[in-house]
Scaffold this motif. Structure first.
Motif, mmCIF file in Angstrom:
data_model
loop_
_atom_site.group_PDB
_atom_site.id
_atom_site.type_symbol
_atom_site.label_atom_id
_atom_site.label_comp_id
_atom_site.label_asym_id
_atom_site.label_seq_id
_atom_site.Cartn_x
_atom_site.Cartn_y
_atom_site.Cartn_z
ATOM 1 N N ALA A 36 16.533 20.702 -10.763
ATOM 2 C CA ALA A 36 16.336 19.831 -9.606
ATOM 3 C C ALA A 36 16.464 18.355 -9.959
ATOM 4 O O ALA A 36 16.644 17.514 -9.083
ATOM 5 N N CYS A 37 16.368 18.026 -11.243
ATOM 6 C CA CYS A 37 16.418 16.629 -11.669
ATOM 7 C C CYS A 37 17.791 16.031 -11.387
ATOM 8 O O CYS A 37 18.812 16.581 -11.779
ATOM 9 N N ARG A 38 17.800 14.895 -10.691
ATOM 10 C CA ARG A 38 19.056 14.253 -10.285
ATOM 11 C C ARG A 38 19.368 12.987 -11.086
ATOM 12 O O ARG A 38 20.526 12.591 -11.183
ATOM 13 N N THR A 39 18.331 12.363 -11.628
ATOM 14 C CA THR A 39 18.511 11.064 -12.267
ATOM 15 C C THR A 39 17.738 11.016 -13.576
ATOM 16 O O THR A 39 16.630 11.547 -13.675
ATOM 17 N N ALA A 40 18.335 10.378 -14.582
ATOM 18 C CA ALA A 40 17.644 10.136 -15.847
ATOM 19 C C ALA A 40 17.777 8.666 -16.211
ATOM 20 O O ALA A 40 18.833 8.059 -16.013
ATOM 21 N N ILE A 41 16.687 8.103 -16.726
ATOM 22 C CA ILE A 41 16.691 6.728 -17.220
ATOM 23 C C ILE A 41 16.312 6.789 -18.695
ATOM 24 O O ILE A 41 15.210 7.210 -19.041
ATOM 25 N N PHE A 42 17.220 6.382 -19.572
ATOM 26 C CA PHE A 42 16.987 6.429 -21.010
ATOM 27 C C PHE A 42 16.474 5.067 -21.479
ATOM 28 O O PHE A 42 17.224 4.103 -21.549
ATOM 29 N N MET A 43 15.193 5.008 -21.787
ATOM 30 C CA MET A 43 14.612 3.782 -22.324
ATOM 31 C C MET A 43 14.379 3.880 -23.824
ATOM 32 O O MET A 43 14.287 2.865 -24.511
ATOM 33 N N ALA A 44 14.243 5.093 -24.342
ATOM 34 C CA ALA A 44 13.983 5.277 -25.772
ATOM 35 C C ALA A 44 14.648 6.552 -26.252
ATOM 36 O O ALA A 44 14.691 7.555 -25.541
ATOM 37 N N SER A 45 15.180 6.493 -27.464
ATOM 38 C CA SER A 45 15.768 7.678 -28.082
ATOM 39 C C SER A 45 15.705 7.508 -29.587
ATOM 40 O O SER A 45 15.482 6.407 -30.097
ATOM 41 N N THR A 46 15.907 8.584 -30.316
ATOM 42 C CA THR A 46 15.834 8.524 -31.772
ATOM 43 C C THR A 46 17.108 7.984 -32.382
ATOM 44 O O THR A 46 17.144 7.638 -33.551
ATOM 45 N N GLY A 47 18.181 7.921 -31.599
ATOM 46 C CA GLY A 47 19.475 7.545 -32.151
ATOM 47 C C GLY A 47 20.261 8.741 -32.643
ATOM 48 O O GLY A 47 21.403 8.604 -33.074
ATOM 49 N N ASN A 48 19.664 9.919 -32.571
ATOM 50 C CA ASN A 48 20.335 11.142 -32.996
ATOM 51 C C ASN A 48 21.324 11.593 -31.920
ATOM 52 O O ASN A 48 20.920 11.860 -30.788
ATOM 53 N N PRO A 49 22.634 11.708 -32.246
ATOM 54 C CA PRO A 49 23.617 12.116 -31.238
ATOM 55 C C PRO A 49 23.288 13.445 -30.572
ATOM 56 O O PRO A 49 23.559 13.638 -29.388
ATOM 57 N N ALA A 50 22.692 14.379 -31.320
ATOM 58 C CA ALA A 50 22.333 15.673 -30.742
ATOM 59 C C ALA A 50 21.303 15.495 -29.630
ATOM 60 O O ALA A 50 21.324 16.209 -28.625
ATOM 61 N N GLN A 51 20.399 14.529 -29.806
ATOM 62 C CA GLN A 51 19.392 14.273 -28.774
ATOM 63 C C GLN A 51 20.040 13.741 -27.502
ATOM 64 O O GLN A 51 19.636 14.101 -26.395
ATOM 65 N N PHE A 52 21.064 12.897 -27.648
ATOM 66 C CA PHE A 52 21.763 12.386 -26.473
ATOM 67 C C PHE A 52 22.345 13.539 -25.660
ATOM 68 O O PHE A 52 22.272 13.568 -24.434
ATOM 69 N N ILE A 53 22.956 14.491 -26.364
ATOM 70 C CA ILE A 53 23.568 15.643 -25.690
ATOM 71 C C ILE A 53 22.497 16.465 -24.983
ATOM 72 O O ILE A 53 22.659 16.881 -23.832
ATOM 73 N N GLN A 54 21.382 16.704 -25.672
ATOM 74 C CA GLN A 54 20.307 17.514 -25.093
ATOM 75 C C GLN A 54 19.712 16.839 -23.857
ATOM 76 O O GLN A 54 19.456 17.500 -22.846
ATOM 77 N N ARG A 55 19.517 15.543 -23.940
ATOM 78 C CA ARG A 55 18.899 14.846 -22.811
ATOM 79 C C ARG A 55 19.839 14.762 -21.625
ATOM 80 O O ARG A 55 19.403 14.870 -20.482
ATOM 81 N N ARG A 56 21.114 14.585 -21.881
ATOM 82 C CA ARG A 56 22.073 14.645 -20.768
ATOM 83 C C ARG A 56 22.051 16.040 -20.150
ATOM 84 O O ARG A 56 22.124 16.198 -18.930
ATOM 85 N N GLY A 57 21.945 17.052 -21.008
ATOM 86 C CA GLY A 57 21.928 18.423 -20.513
ATOM 87 C C GLY A 57 20.779 18.720 -19.578
ATOM 88 O O GLY A 57 20.906 19.537 -18.659
#
Length: 276
Positions: free
Chosen positions: A167-188
């Motif tokens: 149901a989630c329509r929007t994500a706001i990324f304010m903090a991340s570890t810098g790990n590319p795998a995390q970017f993929i997971q969070r977009r997912g």
């Protein structure tokens, strides 16, 4: 990969809106000191004023500093103002770790974000999930988000994998570890399709960090160039498969690329690894 998953309609497409905020002078000063400490630790030098046992692992401290950059909060407020304080089924990824560049009694980014959300008019109803919360509590909060009982949920070090939030329509990324795998997971997390609501696409707002503008006579340091290159690469990869790739690319400020001498078209992880 995400590009294939979107093309074959396993995931929904997304619009990508990045923005850049500078580290403060105090944050950048601390960033440089931590970078020096990282080099000393890697070279196993005993000299220097950084005490790893007392001050912690310098690479983690530097990562936390970028995550909790002060100007991200101003950018969030401007984003909310642009949206007229209207959030719907939104995840905000932030940190609850204090930056070593800020006073110890300074509120964490999560505390700041909660205060920003609760003081908006009209009010933004939200809740928070951290890695410490029991699974049943997380699921209850996410159900409330899906059922629109909440406008948004702040997430700290969780909701990266193993949880579907269609149901989630929007994500706001304010903090991340810098790990590319995390970017993929969070977009997912935000790209899951939802038959119930008929969601056709998602929206991602990404707040990235750059150093303060260097003195024109001295130019950027290697440390500053690397920090900008890492953020630009994330921007480049997010924009490449977005619904609005041309507009997302245009959001890279030309001045940033020129100021920090980053060749955008050539930029990839190998280019960053070879910087010296």
């Amino acid at each position: 990969d995400l590009k294939t998953a979107i093309k074959e309609k396993y995931l929904c497409p997304y619009d990508y809106f990045p923005s850049y905020v500078p580290l403060t002078e105090d944050e950048m000063d601390k960033y440089r000191k931590l970078t020096t400490a990282i080099a000393a630790v890697m070279e196993k030098k005993k000299k220097g004023t950084y005490n790893k046992k007392i001050d912690g692992e310098p690479s983690l401290r530097r990562q936390e500093l970028v995550q909790a950059a002060e100007n991200k909060l101003t950018e969030l407020e401007e984003l909310l103002q642009m949206k007229n304080n209207q959030l719907e089924q939104t995840l905000i990824y932030c940190t609850n770790t204090r930056s070593s560049a800020h006073p110890k009694d300074n509120p964490t980014q999560l505390e700041h974000v909660k205060n920003i959300l609760s003081t908006r008019k009209p009010i933004i109803i939200s809740d928070s999930i951290t890695w410490k919360d029991p699974t049943k509590d997380r699921l209850r909060i996410l159900d409330n988000l899906a059922n629109k009982a909440f406008h948004c949920v702040t997430a700290v070090r969780c909701l990266d994998e193993g949880v579907d939030i269609p149901a989630c329509r929007t994500a706001i990324f304010m903090a991340s570890t810098g790990n590319p795998a995390q970017f993929i997971q969070r977009r997912g997390r935000v790209l899951r399709k939802d038959k119930r609501t008929g969601k056709t696409h998602a929206t991602i707002y990404d707040i990235l960090v750059i150093p303060p503008k260097p003195d024109p006579d001295d130019g950027p340091t290697l440390t500053e160039m690397k920090e900008v290159a890492k953020e630009l690469l994330r921007h480049k990869e997010f924009a490449a498969i977005a619904r609005n790739p041309d507009d997302a690319r245009k959001m890279i400020e030309k001045e940033v690329i020129e100021t920090f001498n980053i060749p955008y078209d050539e930029l990839d992880q190998e280019w960053i690894n070879n910087m010296s």
